[in-house]
Scaffold this active site. Structure first.
Site, PDB file in Angstrom:
ATOM      1  N   ASP A  34       0.782  -1.232  -0.063  1.00 26.69           N
ATOM      2  CA  ASP A  34       0.137   0.009  -0.020  1.00 26.69           C
ATOM      3  C   ASP A  34       0.751   1.326   0.072  1.00 26.69           C
ATOM      4  OD1 ASP A  34      -2.152  -1.730   0.192  1.00 26.69           O
ATOM      5  OD2 ASP A  34      -2.891  -1.184   1.886  1.00 26.69           O
ATOM      6  N   LYS A 115      -9.006   3.806  12.076  1.00 27.49           N
ATOM      7  CA  LYS A 115      -9.330   3.558  10.416  1.00 27.49           C
ATOM      8  C   LYS A 115      -9.219   2.043  10.436  1.00 27.49           C
ATOM      9  CE  LYS A 115      -8.388   4.954   5.761  1.00 27.49           C
ATOM     10  NZ  LYS A 115      -8.015   3.576   5.446  1.00 27.49           N
ATOM     11  N   ARG A 136     -18.972  -0.781  -1.602  1.00 33.65           N
ATOM     12  CA  ARG A 136     -18.777   0.210  -2.064  1.00 33.65           C
ATOM     13  C   ARG A 136     -18.641   0.445  -3.496  1.00 33.65           C
ATOM     14  NH1 ARG A 136     -13.639   3.767  -0.397  1.00 33.65           N
ATOM     15  NH2 ARG A 136     -12.873   2.497  -1.827  1.00 33.65           N
TER      16      ARG A 136
END
Ligand code: NAD
Length: 328
Positions: A34, A115, A136
């Site tokens: 990431d 988060k 989503r």
């Protein structure tokens, strides 16, 4: 760099970030850490900010998530499911706070939350009964994964009140389940999941709900699909309490902060305590609490302006990213 070189670099970054996004969002199988993706994305954002004419209409900086290419039925969200702006330093958080103050003044409070590193989900209820669960997707269109979400124990099939609403949150795989799953997969000589986030996403996007049922997934819900006016709610923190009252699981480590110092103290505390959690977090989310003030600040096409994610420094060593030859 000369503009012509930056144009070439922007084209390369667009191409490679689109490819990485496809592997991550659509295939649940990233090929780079990431931190590398984030660093390349930051570079592209900086080029586009300097030269807005180098922003391609399909730039990954303007898009949420992936392509919803799976065999699941498509679901159009009633309200877009946005991403979050990223910050990586105290300086970035200060800049966010300044923008907020310029727009709404000094009389406001933040809610800081963990988060959760999972997959964003939307859960719809009619008269208190669970009727639809979705990913989503690209923010506008997601995948109908109702049957898989029904197998997740923390997703209530019936709420404590006969309300009609949409709840949003994160579905995740606890660390222990992730380690056990990868151990079993290694024994069967199957591909390993890169991290719990990809394992959770991969589990929820299987057509056979028995697979999701066997993966010990859980949820933390962190928002209503609307601003909760119909329930007399005026701020995000009350909405979180309301979600709990209805039977959802929400994360209790949240904290109301009335100053930036309190925000930094929260970040510092959780940077330290992060390894002790039974689930992965990849940062802290900072949100303006009051709904009217959120509305005043508004959204971009991709992210809210009233909220930001502070991302923890990468655990992987990321060197020479800028030297990566993106053309090969
Ligand atoms: P994101 O995951 O960085 O942040 C937005 C998401 O945070 C929201 O959609 C929500 O699902 C989640 N979230 C978790 N806890 C929350 C809370 N308490 N409140 C609100 N939201 C919360 O953004 P993204 O657009 O989903 O993904 C971008 C990130 O994914 C990148 O920063 C990168 O790290 C990773 N990524 C990696 C690759 C790769 O190839 N390795 C490719 C694409 C994306």
């Amino acid at each position: 760099m000369e503009k012509v070189q930056l144009e070439q670099r922007a084209a390369e970054l667009n191409k490679v970030l689109t490819q990485y996004g496809h592997e991550y969002y659509d295939l649940d199988a990233p090929t780079v850490p990431d931190a590398i993706y984030d660093q390349l994305m930051k570079e592209l954002i900086e080029i586009e900010e300097e030269y807005p004419d180098l922003r391609f209409p399909d730039s990954p900086t303007q898009r949420v998530g992936g392509q919803t290419l799976t065999a699941f039925e498509k679901v159009t969200h009633d309200h877009p499911m946005l991403s979050l702006g990223d910050t990586f330093s105290e300086e970035d958080v200060r800049a966010f706070d300044e923008r907020v103050r310029q727009n709404i003044g000094d009389n406001f409070r933040y809610v800081c939350e963990l988060k959760i590193d999972g997959l964003a989900i939307s859960l719809k209820y009619v008269d208190g009964v669970f009727v639809q669960g979705a990913t989503r997707g690209n923010g506008t269109i997601g995948e109908n994964i109702t049957e898989n979400l029904k197998t997740v124990r923390s997703v209530p099939l019936r709420l404590t009140k006969p309300v009609t609403l949409e709840a949003r949150g994160e579905c995740y795989m606890p660390k222990r389940s992730f380690n056990n799953l990868n151990k079993e997969r290694a024994e069967r000589e199957e591909n390993l999941f890169a991290n719990p986030r990809n394992a959770a996403a991969g589990s929820l996007r299987q057509l056979d709900p028995k697979i999701a049922a066997s993966r010990n997934l859980s949820t933390f819900m962190y928002a209503l699909g609307t601003n909760g006016e119909e329930f007399g709610l005026t701020c995000h923190s009350d909405a979180l309490d309301f979600l709990e009252e209805l039977g959802f699981r929400s994360n209790h480590e949240r904290r109301i902060c009335t100053s930036l110092d309190e925000v930094f103290a929260y970040i510092e505390e959780w940077t330290e305590k992060r390894p002790t959690l039974p689930y992965e977090i990849d940062g802290i989310v900072i949100k303006v609490d009051d709904y009217d003030q959120q509305q005043e600040l508004g959204n971009t096409v991709k992210v809210p302006r009233w909220s930001i994610a502070y991302k923890f420094p990468a655990e992987e060593v990321v060197t020479k990213v800028l030297d990566i030859d993106l053309t090969v």
